[in-house]
Design a protein around this motif. Structure first.
Motif, mmCIF file in Angstrom:
data_model
loop_
_atom_site.group_PDB
_atom_site.id
_atom_site.type_symbol
_atom_site.label_atom_id
_atom_site.label_comp_id
_atom_site.label_asym_id
_atom_site.label_seq_id
_atom_site.Cartn_x
_atom_site.Cartn_y
_atom_site.Cartn_z
ATOM 1 N N GLY A 161 25.168 56.940 84.610
ATOM 2 C CA GLY A 161 25.048 55.530 84.247
ATOM 3 C C GLY A 161 23.915 54.780 84.902
ATOM 4 N N SER A 162 23.257 55.363 85.904
ATOM 5 C CA SER A 162 22.284 54.586 86.670
ATOM 6 C C SER A 162 20.834 54.868 86.308
ATOM 7 C CB SER A 162 22.483 54.829 88.173
ATOM 8 O OG SER A 162 22.311 56.203 88.480
ATOM 9 N N GLY A 163 20.591 55.841 85.425
ATOM 10 C CA GLY A 163 19.226 56.121 84.994
ATOM 11 C C GLY A 163 18.795 55.208 83.874
ATOM 12 N N GLY A 164 17.659 55.517 83.265
ATOM 13 C CA GLY A 164 17.129 54.656 82.218
ATOM 14 C C GLY A 164 18.049 54.546 81.022
ATOM 15 N N THR A 165 18.456 55.682 80.457
ATOM 16 C CA THR A 165 19.326 55.647 79.285
ATOM 17 C C THR A 165 20.710 55.132 79.639
ATOM 18 O OG1 THR A 165 18.119 57.546 78.389
ATOM 19 C CG2 THR A 165 20.208 57.017 77.363
ATOM 20 N N GLY A 166 21.208 55.501 80.810
ATOM 21 C CA GLY A 166 22.540 55.063 81.224
ATOM 22 C C GLY A 166 22.647 53.569 81.424
ATOM 23 N N THR A 167 21.647 52.954 82.062
ATOM 24 C CA THR A 167 21.708 51.511 82.297
ATOM 25 C C THR A 167 21.658 50.737 80.981
ATOM 26 O OG1 THR A 167 19.315 51.552 82.736
ATOM 27 C CG2 THR A 167 20.794 51.541 84.647
ATOM 28 N N PHE A 168 20.862 51.228 80.033
ATOM 29 C CA PHE A 168 20.881 50.601 78.708
ATOM 30 C C PHE A 168 22.201 50.877 78.007
ATOM 31 C CE2 PHE A 168 16.129 50.326 78.764
ATOM 32 C CZ PHE A 168 16.024 48.995 78.371
ATOM 33 N N GLY A 169 22.717 52.108 78.153
ATOM 34 C CA GLY A 169 23.940 52.486 77.466
ATOM 35 C C GLY A 169 25.136 51.648 77.865
ATOM 36 N N ILE A 170 25.302 51.403 79.159
ATOM 37 C CA ILE A 170 26.417 50.576 79.629
ATOM 38 C C ILE A 170 26.373 49.206 78.954
ATOM 39 C CG2 ILE A 170 27.379 49.353 81.619
ATOM 40 C CD1 ILE A 170 26.377 51.720 83.349
ATOM 41 N N THR A 181 33.533 53.597 81.008
ATOM 42 C CA THR A 181 33.629 54.345 82.260
ATOM 43 C C THR A 181 32.337 55.127 82.412
ATOM 44 O OG1 THR A 181 36.024 54.576 82.038
ATOM 45 C CG2 THR A 181 34.917 56.085 83.555
ATOM 46 N N THR A 182 31.792 55.173 83.618
ATOM 47 C CA THR A 182 30.551 55.894 83.824
ATOM 48 C C THR A 182 30.560 56.607 85.165
ATOM 49 O OG1 THR A 182 28.133 55.717 83.661
ATOM 50 C CG2 THR A 182 29.263 53.999 84.916
ATOM 51 N N THR A 183 29.536 57.436 85.399
ATOM 52 C CA THR A 183 29.370 58.122 86.673
ATOM 53 C C THR A 183 28.029 57.753 87.284
ATOM 54 O OG1 THR A 183 28.281 60.053 85.701
ATOM 55 C CG2 THR A 183 30.686 60.107 85.840
ATOM 56 N N GLN A 199 34.803 50.951 84.854
ATOM 57 C CA GLN A 199 35.219 51.930 85.856
ATOM 58 C C GLN A 199 34.030 52.820 86.177
ATOM 59 O OE1 GLN A 199 38.512 54.371 84.668
ATOM 60 N NE2 GLN A 199 38.487 55.613 86.532
ATOM 61 N N VAL A 200 33.854 53.124 87.458
ATOM 62 C CA VAL A 200 32.732 53.961 87.889
ATOM 63 C C VAL A 200 33.255 55.094 88.753
ATOM 64 C CG1 VAL A 200 30.505 54.042 89.057
ATOM 65 C CG2 VAL A 200 31.196 51.950 87.852
ATOM 66 N N ILE A 201 32.851 56.316 88.427
ATOM 67 C CA ILE A 201 33.225 57.499 89.206
ATOM 68 C C ILE A 201 32.014 57.927 90.032
ATOM 69 C CG2 ILE A 201 33.994 59.904 89.117
ATOM 70 C CD1 ILE A 201 35.211 59.263 86.348
ATOM 71 N N ASP A 202 32.189 57.983 91.337
ATOM 72 C CA ASP A 202 31.132 58.450 92.231
ATOM 73 C C ASP A 202 31.175 59.973 92.251
ATOM 74 O OD1 ASP A 202 29.449 59.180 94.287
ATOM 75 O OD2 ASP A 202 30.347 57.860 95.792
ATOM 76 N N TYR A 203 30.184 60.597 91.597
ATOM 77 C CA TYR A 203 30.232 62.057 91.460
ATOM 78 C C TYR A 203 30.002 62.789 92.776
ATOM 79 C CZ TYR A 203 25.071 62.004 91.412
ATOM 80 O OH TYR A 203 23.755 61.834 91.744
ATOM 81 N N ARG A 204 29.547 62.068 93.795
ATOM 82 C CA ARG A 204 29.343 62.712 95.098
ATOM 83 C C ARG A 204 30.647 62.854 95.882
ATOM 84 N NH1 ARG A 204 23.710 60.147 97.595
ATOM 85 N NH2 ARG A 204 22.278 61.098 96.073
ATOM 86 N N THR A 205 31.597 62.000 95.588
ATOM 87 C CA THR A 205 32.855 62.036 96.328
ATOM 88 C C THR A 205 34.039 62.485 95.466
ATOM 89 O OG1 THR A 205 33.290 59.695 95.847
ATOM 90 C CG2 THR A 205 32.086 60.202 97.877
ATOM 91 N N GLU A 206 33.862 62.517 94.149
ATOM 92 C CA GLU A 206 34.940 62.928 93.259
ATOM 93 C C GLU A 206 34.438 64.000 92.301
ATOM 94 O OE1 GLU A 206 37.727 59.968 91.499
ATOM 95 O OE2 GLU A 206 36.209 58.521 92.157
#
Length: 338
Positions: A161-170, A181-183, A199-206
């Motif tokens: 969710g935090s890259g170029g396509t993801g930020t536009f997608g949200i 929901t995003t990661t 909802q946001v899933i932190d892929y580094r911890t989950e």
């Protein structure tokens, strides 16, 4: 108008990709103008570029298939700028526009580009050229992954969710009226929430797949902007409705990636293959869809997240940052200013 067009331009170009495109970009103050700049074909526009933004295709294609390009080559497709001259009656000299060129042309890392009708759209009032430069590939890709397949009230999962396509997608998903929901990694959780993610899933911890299974949520649409492996798809029947759709846009022109895609498409469901519809979305340039995104931007519903701005001489640094895979939103390169 031809008399007002210079004979050369400034452009950041490469002649070799040895060690990566980021190490080989150099500013050429006497680069030739694009072909047909002074004799525009029907339905084409000559644009003086203000800003551009690099995308993964700009280095993946050039690093892996450099032999298909004439040298020196000018990368980047996304642009914003002002009309110099056009064979389209609705575009006037001096009018702000944005969009993208078509491969294999690229060229937006130079002061002038020649763009076809579908890739050159008027910029509404109150939308900055710097913002508009970011829409070309990532904004339109996000749109085409979501708008044709989603409706208000749908639940969407966006992997990355935090890259170029993801930020536009949200933002586009929220503009449509979806629950999102995003990661992302921990440092970007607040960014994704600020863009509207529910909802946001932190892929580094989950573990993302385990988290999705535990939640019990059945999504209407899954968009995988990462697709590092097909595991998210193989397990999609646990969290994607039978009527839902799994979409990816990611990939590298490499044999391992092609093998993974062949397995996804060809492995029969009865033998343990994917249990949900899978689709690989390839971008189709659309002036109408660009205009829709621009309207959302004018209304404040969608914006480009810009991590950093670079000068033309710093284009190599921009590509180096993009290749790190840790970019928050987009990187902008100032080509000729406003």
């Amino acid at each position: 108008m031809a008399a007002d067009i210079p004979s050369t331009m400034r452009a950041s170009q490469w002649t070799s990709v040895s060690g990566g495109i980021e190490k080989n970009l150099k500013v050429n103050d006497q680069a030739p103008l694009p072909k047909k700049a002074k004799s525009l074909p029907k339905d084409h526009t000559l644009v003086r570029v203000s800003y551009t933004t690099p995308n993964p295709i700009d280095y993946k294609l050039m690093d892996t298939l450099p032999f298909i390009f004439s040298k020196p080559a000018t990368p980047c497709m996304d642009f914003s700028g002002k009309v110099v001259t056009s064979t389209l009656p609705h575009l006037k000299p001096g009018e702000p526009v944005f969009g993208k060129t078509e491969p294999p042309a690229f060229g937006a890392l130079g002061e002038y580009v020649v763009v076809g009708e579908q890739g050159c759209v008027p910029l509404p009032n109150d939308v900055e050229l710097k913002q508009a430069a970011c829409v070309g590939i990532t904004g339109l890709t996000a749109y085409q992954c979501i708008v044709p397949f989603a409706k208000a009230g749908d639940k969407i999962f966006i992997n990355g969710g935090s890259g170029g396509t993801g930020t536009f997608g949200i933002q586009i998903a929220k503009a449509v009226g979806c629950h999102v929901t995003t990661t992302c990694s921990g440092p970007n959780v607040d960014l994704c929430k600020s863009l509207g993610a529910d909802q946001v899933i932190d892929y580094r911890t989950e573990d993302v797949i385990a988290s999705l299974k535990r939640s019990g949520t059945q999504y209407d649409l899954i968009i995988d902007n990462v697709f590092a492996t097909p595991d998210l798809y193989w397990n999609a029947h646990h969290y994607l409705k039978p009527s839902g759709r799994f979409i990816t846009i990611a990939g590298t022109p490499s044999l391992p990636f092609m093998f993974s895609m062949l397995k996804v498409f060809l492995w029969p469901r009865a033998l343990g293959g994917g249990q949900r519809p899978f689709q690989f979305v390839t971008l189709a340039t659309s002036a109408e869809q660009y205009a829709h995104i621009a309207k959302w931007m004018q209304e404040g519903k969608v914006k480009a997240v810009i991590e950093q701005e670079f000068e033309l001489e710093e284009a190599g640094k921009a590509f180096e940052r993009l290749k790190s895979g840790r970019t928050r939103g987009k990187l902008v390169i100032k080509v000729a200013g406003e």
